[in-house]
Design a protein around this motif. Structure first.
Motif, PDB file in Angstrom:
ATOM      1  N   GLN A  65      12.314   4.601   7.022  1.00 23.09           N
ATOM      2  CA  GLN A  65      12.146   3.017   6.341  1.00 23.09           C
ATOM      3  C   GLN A  65      11.018   2.714   8.173  1.00 23.09           C
ATOM      4  O   GLN A  65       9.715   2.737   8.193  1.00 23.09           O
ATOM      5  N   GLN A  66      11.845   2.848   8.956  1.00 23.77           N
ATOM      6  CA  GLN A  66      10.219   2.774  10.186  1.00 23.77           C
ATOM      7  C   GLN A  66       9.515   3.672  10.602  1.00 23.77           C
ATOM      8  O   GLN A  66       7.840   3.399  10.754  1.00 23.77           O
ATOM      9  N   GLU A 122       6.492   3.593   7.952  1.00 22.39           N
ATOM     10  CA  GLU A 122       5.497   2.184   8.882  1.00 22.39           C
ATOM     11  C   GLU A 122       4.255   2.720   9.924  1.00 22.39           C
ATOM     12  O   GLU A 122       3.336   2.835   9.780  1.00 22.39           O
ATOM     13  N   ARG A 162       5.834   5.528  -1.447  1.00 20.09           N
ATOM     14  CA  ARG A 162       4.399   5.139  -0.388  1.00 20.09           C
ATOM     15  C   ARG A 162       3.566   6.388  -0.121  1.00 20.09           C
ATOM     16  O   ARG A 162       3.885   8.104  -0.645  1.00 20.09           O
TER      17      ARG A 162
END
Length: 374
Positions: A198-199, A202, A15
């Protein structure tokens, strides 16, 4: 990212995150994923705490955190930070003055929740101290200590509540024009942690500190951390990690590095590939591996070593490692170098011989690296 054009199924696309500095250690961006641990000594005891910091650093820790609950500890931090071989993070809860004192003492980073530091004026004081002394900040959200209004809103700790808490804290820092921060959303539940991270990944470009908090004892905590952190790292999430074990901090560092090594994200020291042993083994595999792990702890140069009890899988594994030993018969086995058969060696002399081969290879690689650097 890890890049392997020959075996693209090994590639990990990391990421994209902003990069900050924790002392002299870059976190985020294209920096290597750093490994952290936390001391468990009395923070007032400079000698014991510093000894633990040094031991963790020698095991490979890039950053070490120290809890600073009182003024006596923040006073001790001054000497600890001065003598530490790695950047020190001061763990602060509630007492905003402790954060200011820690920054003044030389801490490279403050682990806080801006929301529990106090009113806006106190938060501004902490941020000013961080700016004045070159400190970064870690926002540390924990499922076990979420704000009351979020628990009332969501009914229980959940990914939405944890991420909302984190984003609220980020806003506090950004509203005060402070951007040198990283963030974590930890839980002891693997599913909750993974979903929250994960949330979060983003929702922000901030560097992410990974951890499964209160993971448990050495065996159970290692398994939980490997599953939780491994899953996230494999998907490209995570810029720095801490494995939380009810164990010696050095063990946390070792487990952290093994997780990263297994995914090809960091390389340090000897990676041993060994079989679980069975009736076919030509020597005592388990005891041999235990001995080699201890005797090769001082090696920091990356290399691979296969220790296989018999010829069923031994030659195949040796083909993929720098050095290998495969058990045979009549009290001896075959030594492999760079995947090829080199010579036979007796079981009795095998451990000393392998240590010698590893040390020789490490010296050679270090010399080549030094020459290339020149």
């Amino acid at each position: 990212m890890t890049h392997n054009p020959i075996r693209p199924w090994r590639n990990i696309e990391r990421r994209k995150s902003r990069q900050i500095m924790v002392g002299n250690v870059p976190v985020g961006g294209d920096a290597p994923i750093s490994v952290q641990t936390m001391t468990n000594t009395n923070g007032h005891d400079v000698k014991a705490t510093l000894a633990q910091v040094i031991a963790a650093a020698e095991a490979g820790a890039d950053i070490v955190r120290i809890s600073a609950p009182d003024q006596e500890t923040t006073k001790a931090l001054r000497e600890i930070c001065r003598e530490s071989p790695v950047p020190i993070v001061a763990d602060i809860h509630f007492h905003y003055k402790r954060a200011i004192e820690a920054a003044e003492a030389g801490a490279a980073c403050l682990r806080i929740n801006p929301g529990n530091i106090g009113d806006a004026a106190r938060v501004r004081e902490v941020i000013k101290a961080a700016k004045d002394h070159g400190c970064s900040i870690r926002i540390g959200v924990n499922a076990g200590s979420l704000e009351k209004h979020l628990l009332e809103k969501y009914g229980e700790p959940c990914p939405d509540a944890m991420v909302e808490s984190g984003l609220d804290h980020i806003k506090i820092l950004q509203d005060n024009d402070f951007h040198e921060f990283k963030i974590s959303v930890k839980a002891s539940d693997v599913f909750l942690s993974a979903a929250a991270y994960q949330q979060l990944a983003e929702a922000t470009d901030a560097p992410i500190h990974l951890g499964i908090t209160e993971a448990g004892g050495f065996v159970g905590g290692t398994v939980k951390s490997a599953i939780g952190l491994g899953n996230l790292l494999w998907s490209g999430i995570g810029d720095t990690i801490r494995v939380s074990l009810s164990a010696d901090p050095v063990q946390e560092v070792k487990v952290g590095f093994e997780i990263l090594k297994s995914l090809g994200l960091r390389t340090r020291g000897v990676q041993i590939i060994s079989c679980p042993s069975c009736a076919r083994q030509g020597f005592d595999v388990i005891r041999t591996v235990e001995t080699l792990e201890q005797r090769l702890e001082h090696i920091k140069t990356p290399m691979s070593l296969s220790i296989i009890g018999c010829v069923v899988n031994g030659p195949g594994e040796a083909l993929m490692t720098d050095i290998g030993f495969t058990g045979g018969g009549a009290g001896s086995g075959m030594v492999y170098l760079a995947g090829k058969q080199a010579h036979k060696m007796t079981n009795a002399q095998m451990v000393d011989h392998i240590v010698e081969l590893v040390e020789e290879r490490a010296s050679k690689l270090e010399a080549e690296a030094a020459k290339a650097a020149e």
